[in-house]
Design a protein around this motif. Structure first.
Motif, PDB file in Angstrom:
ATOM      1  N   THR A  88      12.227   6.667   5.198  1.00 32.81           N
ATOM      2  CA  THR A  88      10.985   6.570   4.619  1.00 32.81           C
ATOM      3  C   THR A  88      10.793   5.092   4.412  1.00 32.81           C
ATOM      4  N   ALA A  89      11.718   4.561   4.052  1.00 33.64           N
ATOM      5  CA  ALA A  89      11.916   2.864   3.536  1.00 33.64           C
ATOM      6  C   ALA A  89      11.437   2.040   5.036  1.00 33.64           C
ATOM      7  N   THR A  90      12.104   2.477   5.949  1.00 30.90           N
ATOM      8  CA  THR A  90      11.870   1.693   7.438  1.00 30.90           C
ATOM      9  C   THR A  90      10.367   1.842   7.514  1.00 30.90           C
ATOM     10  N   CYS A  91       9.667   3.173   7.678  1.00 32.21           N
ATOM     11  CA  CYS A  91       8.420   3.346   8.098  1.00 32.21           C
ATOM     12  C   CYS A  91       7.595   2.539   7.198  1.00 32.21           C
ATOM     13  N   CYS A  92       7.593   2.613   5.778  1.00 29.98           N
ATOM     14  CA  CYS A  92       6.967   1.554   4.947  1.00 29.98           C
ATOM     15  C   CYS A  92       7.017   0.224   5.044  1.00 29.98           C
ATOM     16  N   HIS A  93       8.219  -0.319   5.280  1.00 35.88           N
ATOM     17  CA  HIS A  93       8.503  -1.496   5.628  1.00 35.88           C
ATOM     18  C   HIS A  93       7.592  -2.015   6.861  1.00 35.88           C
ATOM     19  N   ALA A  94       7.626  -1.303   7.920  1.00 39.58           N
ATOM     20  CA  ALA A  94       7.163  -1.545   9.081  1.00 39.58           C
ATOM     21  C   ALA A  94       5.562  -1.508   9.057  1.00 39.58           C
ATOM     22  N   CYS A  95       5.062  -0.870   8.271  1.00 35.52           N
ATOM     23  CA  CYS A  95       3.684  -0.821   7.918  1.00 35.52           C
ATOM     24  C   CYS A  95       2.943  -1.616   6.583  1.00 35.52           C
ATOM     25  N   TRP A  96       3.967  -2.040   6.034  1.00 39.32           N
ATOM     26  CA  TRP A  96       3.574  -2.898   4.742  1.00 39.32           C
ATOM     27  C   TRP A  96       2.911  -4.136   5.097  1.00 39.32           C
ATOM     28  N   PRO A  97       3.196  -5.047   5.808  1.00 35.95           N
ATOM     29  CA  PRO A  97       2.401  -6.313   6.317  1.00 35.95           C
ATOM     30  C   PRO A  97       1.272  -5.831   6.836  1.00 35.95           C
ATOM     31  N   ILE A  98       0.910  -4.877   7.633  1.00 38.13           N
ATOM     32  CA  ILE A  98      -0.188  -4.562   8.093  1.00 38.13           C
ATOM     33  C   ILE A  98      -1.391  -4.121   7.232  1.00 38.13           C
ATOM     34  N   MET A  99      -0.860  -3.476   6.161  1.00 42.91           N
ATOM     35  CA  MET A  99      -1.561  -2.813   4.956  1.00 42.91           C
ATOM     36  C   MET A  99      -1.973  -4.035   4.049  1.00 42.91           C
ATOM     37  N   ARG A 100      -0.995  -4.978   3.906  1.00 47.15           N
ATOM     38  CA  ARG A 100      -1.328  -6.257   2.971  1.00 47.15           C
ATOM     39  C   ARG A 100      -2.277  -7.162   3.849  1.00 47.15           C
ATOM     40  N   GLU A 101      -2.159  -7.146   5.093  1.00 49.99           N
ATOM     41  CA  GLU A 101      -3.305  -8.080   5.701  1.00 49.99           C
ATOM     42  C   GLU A 101      -4.837  -7.371   5.595  1.00 49.99           C
ATOM     43  N   GLN A 102      -4.594  -6.074   5.834  1.00 52.58           N
ATOM     44  CA  GLN A 102      -6.049  -5.323   5.751  1.00 52.58           C
ATOM     45  C   GLN A 102      -6.541  -5.340   4.226  1.00 52.58           C
ATOM     46  N   THR A 103      -5.723  -5.648   3.538  1.00 51.96           N
ATOM     47  CA  THR A 103      -6.054  -5.216   1.825  1.00 51.96           C
ATOM     48  C   THR A 103      -6.433  -3.724   1.672  1.00 51.96           C
ATOM     49  N   TYR A 104      -5.768  -3.047   2.464  1.00 52.89           N
ATOM     50  CA  TYR A 104      -6.076  -1.496   2.412  1.00 52.89           C
ATOM     51  C   TYR A 104      -4.783  -0.613   2.929  1.00 52.89           C
ATOM     52  N   GLY A 105      -4.280   0.243   2.097  1.00 51.67           N
ATOM     53  CA  GLY A 105      -3.310   1.020   2.568  1.00 51.67           C
ATOM     54  C   GLY A 105      -3.120   2.301   1.656  1.00 51.67           C
ATOM     55  N   ARG A 106      -2.815   3.360   2.157  1.00 53.81           N
ATOM     56  CA  ARG A 106      -2.484   4.699   1.394  1.00 53.81           C
ATOM     57  C   ARG A 106      -1.234   5.224   1.945  1.00 53.81           C
ATOM     58  N   ILE A 107      -0.060   5.367   1.109  1.00 52.77           N
ATOM     59  CA  ILE A 107       1.102   5.719   1.464  1.00 52.77           C
ATOM     60  C   ILE A 107       1.443   7.101   0.652  1.00 52.77           C
ATOM     61  N   VAL A 108       2.109   8.070   1.404  1.00 53.74           N
ATOM     62  CA  VAL A 108       2.651   9.352   0.703  1.00 53.74           C
ATOM     63  C   VAL A 108       4.048   9.345   1.149  1.00 53.74           C
ATOM     64  N   LEU A 109       4.982   9.244  -0.003  1.00 57.49           N
ATOM     65  CA  LEU A 109       6.451   9.671   0.205  1.00 57.49           C
ATOM     66  C   LEU A 109       6.594  11.224   0.163  1.00 57.49           C
ATOM     67  N   THR A 110       7.458  11.881   0.424  1.00 57.04           N
ATOM     68  CA  THR A 110       7.827  13.157  -0.069  1.00 57.04           C
ATOM     69  C   THR A 110       9.118  13.474  -0.610  1.00 57.04           C
ATOM     70  N   THR A 111       9.111  14.011  -1.840  1.00 55.96           N
ATOM     71  CA  THR A 111      10.092  14.336  -2.507  1.00 55.96           C
ATOM     72  C   THR A 111      10.260  15.870  -2.605  1.00 55.96           C
ATOM     73  N   SER A 112      10.896  16.522  -3.516  1.00 50.84           N
ATOM     74  CA  SER A 112      11.396  17.735  -3.561  1.00 50.84           C
ATOM     75  C   SER A 112      11.682  18.067  -4.994  1.00 50.84           C
ATOM     76  N   ALA A 113      11.469  19.509  -5.311  1.00 54.85           N
ATOM     77  CA  ALA A 113      12.023  19.901  -6.403  1.00 54.85           C
ATOM     78  C   ALA A 113      13.420  19.873  -6.582  1.00 54.85           C
ATOM     79  N   SER A 114      14.297  19.839  -5.231  1.00 58.11           N
ATOM     80  CA  SER A 114      15.474  19.913  -5.563  1.00 58.11           C
ATOM     81  C   SER A 114      16.165  18.329  -6.063  1.00 58.11           C
ATOM     82  N   GLY A 115      15.119  17.334  -5.609  1.00 54.33           N
ATOM     83  CA  GLY A 115      15.523  15.903  -6.207  1.00 54.33           C
ATOM     84  C   GLY A 115      15.110  15.728  -7.488  1.00 54.33           C
ATOM     85  N   LEU A 116      13.917  16.526  -8.075  1.00 57.35           N
ATOM     86  CA  LEU A 116      13.494  16.328  -9.493  1.00 57.35           C
ATOM     87  C   LEU A 116      14.091  16.999 -10.305  1.00 57.35           C
ATOM     88  N   TYR A 117      14.441  18.323  -9.870  1.00 57.23           N
ATOM     89  CA  TYR A 117      14.911  19.357 -10.848  1.00 57.23           C
ATOM     90  C   TYR A 117      16.563  19.631 -10.490  1.00 57.23           C
TER      91      TYR A 117
END
Length: 309
Positions: free
Chosen positions: A128-157
């Motif tokens: 997840t971090a690797t994909c976000c890091h690769a897209c981050w400068p592109i989204m900053r340059e665009q001044t637009y980005g929407r990112i979803v991470l995926t967690t789980s009830a196994s992690g939350l609870y």
């Protein structure tokens, strides 16, 4: 209001089957150009094939949409960089990133090897971090980005036998909180999905009659909202079987102890006060907690310190 993604480019990881496939098709149906990323591995991360990703691309093109496939391992920085470069060469932008790829290697902590622990963390967290890091400068340059991470009830609870998966998935909340703060100036909104779905990863964990209610398609509408133009940011959205709810992390008001009474014995005696949820609040950054504790301590000592107010 009808949510559309015309002119937007979306990258969905683990999109060859299950939730990722559903997300990719949902985005395409509403006008997005979609990058279907899938390494084509078994649920435990073994073997690799591009067939699944190509099949989803064919589905999208059959409905009149635009799509491309890429088989990058999300935890491989060079492979992800190649994928992002190919997307930019083809479409010139990346507006949406949905981090969905994952594997399972379930065992009790006592029986689990550290290699299996490390591999699951590598795919879920570092992928997840690797994909976000690769897209981050592109989204900053665009001044637009929407990112979803995926967690789980196994992690939350928590969930028995999933220490590796639970640890990696719990990390999504921390990553989201920081990226939300760092991306706000450039209109990069970051949210987290906590899905319960009938997929290859859950088919042996959930009863058959329950699986029938948990189709991935019941979850994708929530994801499409989280990556829409008017999306919120810093939301953990629980989703499954058409049910949607928010998970939040709260802190109780707690107590403040003077130096003489600041002992483990006092904490034990007053633990019910510390745990009292009345007046609890959702803090917005780490310094809010620090400021709260300092203010409380200053007041208890009669000091005039209004830091953070």
């Amino acid at each position: 209001m009808t949510i559309r993604f015309d002119g937007r480019v979306a990258l969905v990881t683990g999109a060859g089957t299950g939730l990722g496939r559903s997300h990719a098709l949902g985005l395409a149906e509403r006008g997005a150009k979609v990058v279907v990323n899938d390494l084509g591995v078994t649920p435990d991360g073994q073997t690799a094939s591009s067939d699944a990703a190509l099949a989803v691309v064919d589905e999208i093109r059959a409905m009149g949409g635009e799509a491309m496939a890429h088989g990058a391992d999300v935890a491989d920085a060079e492979g992800v960089a190649d994928m992002v470069a190919k997307v930019m060469a083809e479409w010139g932008r990346i507006d949406i990133l949905i981090n969905n790829a994952g594997i399972l290697r379930d065992k009790t902590f006592a029986k689990m090897t550290l290699d299996d622990f490390r591999k699951v963390v590598e795919v879920h967290l570092m992928g997840t971090a690797t994909c976000c890091h690769a897209c981050w400068p592109i989204m900053r340059e665009q001044t637009y980005g929407r990112i979803v991470l995926t967690t789980s009830a196994s992690g939350l609870y928590g969930n028995f036998g999933q220490s590796n998966y639970g640890a990696a998935k719990a990390a999504m909340a921390g990553l989201m909180n920081v990226l939300h703060l760092e991306g706000a100036r450039d209109d990069i909104r970051v949210n987290t999905l906590a899905p319960t779905a009938a997929t290859r990863m859950t088919e042996n964990l959930i009863p058959a009659d329950a699986l029938a209610l948990l189709a991935p398609e019941t979850i994708t509408p929530g994801v499409l909202y989280l990556v829409s133009e008017d999306a919120p940011s810093r939301v953990i959205l629980g989703a499954g079987a058409g049910s949607f709810a928010l998970t939040r992390i709260y802190e109780t008001p707690g107590i403040t102890l003077g130096s003489e009474e600041n002992t483990p014995d006092t904490i034990a005696e007053r633990f019910d006060e510390i745990a009292d949820p009345e007046g609890q609040q959702e803090l917005q950054n780490a310094f809010e907690q620090t400021q709260k504790y300092v203010r409380n301590a200053a007041r208890a000592r009669g000091l005039n310190l209004n830091w953070g107010e």
